[in-house]
Design a protein around this motif. Structure first.
Motif, PDB file in Angstrom:
ATOM      1  N   MET A   1      27.152  34.040  83.337  1.00  0.00           N
ATOM      2  CA  MET A   1      28.308  34.643  84.047  1.00  0.00           C
ATOM      3  C   MET A   1      28.396  34.069  85.561  1.00  0.00           C
ATOM      4  O   MET A   1      29.323  33.620  86.144  1.00  0.00           O
ATOM      5  CB  MET A   1      28.529  36.244  83.796  1.00  0.00           C
ATOM      6  CG  MET A   1      29.704  36.625  84.168  1.00  0.00           C
ATOM      7  SD  MET A   1      29.669  38.397  84.439  1.00  0.00           S
ATOM      8  CE  MET A   1      28.341  38.786  85.452  1.00  0.00           C
ATOM      9  N   LEU A   2      27.235  34.126  86.188  1.00  0.00           N
ATOM     10  CA  LEU A   2      27.044  33.935  87.609  1.00  0.00           C
ATOM     11  C   LEU A   2      27.346  32.473  87.842  1.00  0.00           C
ATOM     12  O   LEU A   2      28.127  31.930  88.709  1.00  0.00           O
ATOM     13  CB  LEU A   2      25.829  34.376  88.369  1.00  0.00           C
ATOM     14  CG  LEU A   2      25.688  35.729  88.315  1.00  0.00           C
ATOM     15  CD1 LEU A   2      24.221  36.128  88.901  1.00  0.00           C
ATOM     16  CD2 LEU A   2      26.709  36.500  89.207  1.00  0.00           C
TER      17      LEU A   2
ATOM     18  N   ALA B   1      31.220  27.866  89.077  1.00  0.00           N
ATOM     19  CA  ALA B   1      31.942  26.836  88.659  1.00  0.00           C
ATOM     20  C   ALA B   1      33.484  26.948  88.874  1.00  0.00           C
ATOM     21  O   ALA B   1      34.482  26.079  89.316  1.00  0.00           O
ATOM     22  CB  ALA B   1      31.743  26.417  87.349  1.00  0.00           C
ATOM     23  N   LEU B   2      33.996  28.246  88.932  1.00  0.00           N
ATOM     24  CA  LEU B   2      35.330  28.299  89.097  1.00  0.00           C
ATOM     25  C   LEU B   2      35.746  28.703  90.642  1.00  0.00           C
ATOM     26  O   LEU B   2      36.939  28.713  90.968  1.00  0.00           O
ATOM     27  CB  LEU B   2      35.860  29.630  88.259  1.00  0.00           C
ATOM     28  CG  LEU B   2      36.121  29.422  86.793  1.00  0.00           C
ATOM     29  CD1 LEU B   2      36.427  30.690  86.009  1.00  0.00           C
ATOM     30  CD2 LEU B   2      37.205  28.388  86.909  1.00  0.00           C
ATOM     31  N   ALA B   3      34.946  28.845  91.418  1.00  0.00           N
ATOM     32  CA  ALA B   3      34.907  29.184  92.811  1.00  0.00           C
ATOM     33  C   ALA B   3      35.883  28.294  93.500  1.00  0.00           C
ATOM     34  O   ALA B   3      36.774  28.598  94.148  1.00  0.00           O
ATOM     35  CB  ALA B   3      33.548  29.461  93.532  1.00  0.00           C
TER      36      ALA B   3
ATOM     37  N   SER C   1      39.738  20.967  81.934  1.00  0.00           N
ATOM     38  CA  SER C   1      38.280  21.283  82.447  1.00  0.00           C
ATOM     39  C   SER C   1      38.520  22.814  83.152  1.00  0.00           C
ATOM     40  O   SER C   1      37.699  23.742  82.873  1.00  0.00           O
ATOM     41  CB  SER C   1      37.751  20.453  83.598  1.00  0.00           C
ATOM     42  OG  SER C   1      37.588  18.875  82.828  1.00  0.00           O
ATOM     43  N   ILE C   2      39.661  23.033  83.652  1.00  0.00           N
ATOM     44  CA  ILE C   2      40.054  24.388  84.333  1.00  0.00           C
ATOM     45  C   ILE C   2      39.957  25.463  83.168  1.00  0.00           C
ATOM     46  O   ILE C   2      39.437  26.386  83.414  1.00  0.00           O
ATOM     47  CB  ILE C   2      41.107  24.423  85.455  1.00  0.00           C
ATOM     48  CG1 ILE C   2      40.727  23.586  86.661  1.00  0.00           C
ATOM     49  CG2 ILE C   2      41.295  25.950  85.961  1.00  0.00           C
ATOM     50  CD1 ILE C   2      41.986  23.258  87.426  1.00  0.00           C
TER      51      ILE C   2
ATOM     52  N   ARG D   1      35.661  30.136  79.091  1.00  0.00           N
ATOM     53  CA  ARG D   1      34.179  30.440  78.988  1.00  0.00           C
ATOM     54  C   ARG D   1      33.814  31.554  79.979  1.00  0.00           C
ATOM     55  O   ARG D   1      33.038  32.531  79.643  1.00  0.00           O
ATOM     56  CB  ARG D   1      33.180  29.218  79.544  1.00  0.00           C
ATOM     57  CG  ARG D   1      31.991  29.490  79.473  1.00  0.00           C
ATOM     58  CD  ARG D   1      31.224  29.334  78.231  1.00  0.00           C
ATOM     59  NE  ARG D   1      29.730  29.382  78.551  1.00  0.00           N
ATOM     60  CZ  ARG D   1      29.001  29.827  77.337  1.00  0.00           C
ATOM     61  NH1 ARG D   1      29.524  29.921  76.328  1.00  0.00           N
ATOM     62  NH2 ARG D   1      27.779  29.749  77.753  1.00  0.00           N
ATOM     63  N   ASN D   2      34.551  31.700  81.162  1.00  0.00           N
ATOM     64  CA  ASN D   2      34.189  32.669  82.206  1.00  0.00           C
ATOM     65  C   ASN D   2      34.717  34.306  81.486  1.00  0.00           C
ATOM     66  O   ASN D   2      34.086  35.084  81.551  1.00  0.00           O
ATOM     67  CB  ASN D   2      34.833  32.595  83.511  1.00  0.00           C
ATOM     68  CG  ASN D   2      34.671  33.460  84.455  1.00  0.00           C
ATOM     69  OD1 ASN D   2      33.346  33.871  84.852  1.00  0.00           O
ATOM     70  ND2 ASN D   2      35.745  34.200  85.138  1.00  0.00           N
ATOM     71  N   GLN D   3      35.959  34.085  80.834  1.00  0.00           N
ATOM     72  CA  GLN D   3      36.442  35.330  80.121  1.00  0.00           C
ATOM     73  C   GLN D   3      35.618  35.739  79.126  1.00  0.00           C
ATOM     74  O   GLN D   3      35.269  36.930  78.913  1.00  0.00           O
ATOM     75  CB  GLN D   3      37.741  34.950  79.538  1.00  0.00           C
ATOM     76  CG  GLN D   3      39.053  34.834  80.760  1.00  0.00           C
ATOM     77  CD  GLN D   3      40.192  34.384  80.119  1.00  0.00           C
ATOM     78  OE1 GLN D   3      40.436  34.084  78.922  1.00  0.00           O
ATOM     79  NE2 GLN D   3      41.341  34.328  80.966  1.00  0.00           N
ATOM     80  N   LEU D   4      34.914  34.654  78.361  1.00  0.00           N
ATOM     81  CA  LEU D   4      33.950  35.078  77.254  1.00  0.00           C
ATOM     82  C   LEU D   4      32.785  36.052  77.931  1.00  0.00           C
ATOM     83  O   LEU D   4      32.520  37.018  77.314  1.00  0.00           O
ATOM     84  CB  LEU D   4      33.506  33.958  76.534  1.00  0.00           C
ATOM     85  CG  LEU D   4      32.345  34.193  75.529  1.00  0.00           C
ATOM     86  CD1 LEU D   4      32.934  34.853  74.356  1.00  0.00           C
ATOM     87  CD2 LEU D   4      31.463  32.980  75.444  1.00  0.00           C
TER      88      LEU D   4
END
Length: 173
Positions: free
Chosen positions: A36-37, A42-44, A79-80, A86-89
């Motif tokens: 998760m971190l 990666a989304l930052a 990609s986004i 993935r982040n939501q999961l």
């Protein structure tokens, strides 16, 4: 005498297996947190862009990328979107692991993400945690395993002997 040793052996095996449950749940939780971190990191950069141009709305950034005629932007949109999914999961997995020990254990056993569970099992090393919940799991599993196997064997013996009691009685001394 053999029956007593079998009972002890079954209890010990169940005890050692039960003690593993809290360690496995802890390892799964740590794996989810690490992923998760990493996902947040990666989304930052995209989140910063969304903050600057779209009031922090990543969906608006994604729509902007998708509406572009540039194939590079469309590829980046994929990609986004994959990073966001993935982040939501991982965020939902993390939230599921914030409950009490029963709900965490049930989640890892029955509802965990299969890929993360498999990854955790592959990297898991057996451990003996001496915390109250591990001791409780160990004693509970040991008792249940011994009870179930002994009951099964007694039931089979009862069926084979036709409900008659065997000639040898077990001594309680």
């Amino acid at each position: 005498m053999f029956r007593s040793y079998l009972r002890l052996l079954l209890f010990t095996v169940g005890l050692l297996a039960g003690i593993q449950v809290p360690g496995l749940v802890k390892d799964y939780s740590q794996r989810v947190e690490a992923h998760m971190l990493e996902s947040r990191e990666a989304l930052a950069g995209f989140q910063e862009t969304a903050e600057r141009f779209f009031n922090g709305d990543l969906q608006a950034l994604l729509r902007h990328y998708r509406s572009s005629d540039d194939p590079v932007f469309n590829s980046d949109a994929n990609s986004i979107e994959s990073l966001m999914t993935r982040n939501q999961l991982l965020e939902s997995e993390w939230q599921a692991l914030q409950g009490n020990w029963v709900s965490r254990t049930w989640h890892v056993v029955a509802q965990a993400d299969p890929q993360l569970r498999e990854e955790t099992l592959k990297g898991y090393s057996y451990q003996i945690l001496l915390v109250p919940e591990a001791i409780g799991w160990g004693i509970g599993c040991g008792f249940l395993l011994a009870l179930l196997v002994e009951s099964l064997l007694l039931g089979i013996g009862w069926v084979i002997l036709g409900g008659r009691r065997g000639a040898v009685k077990e001594s309680w001394r």
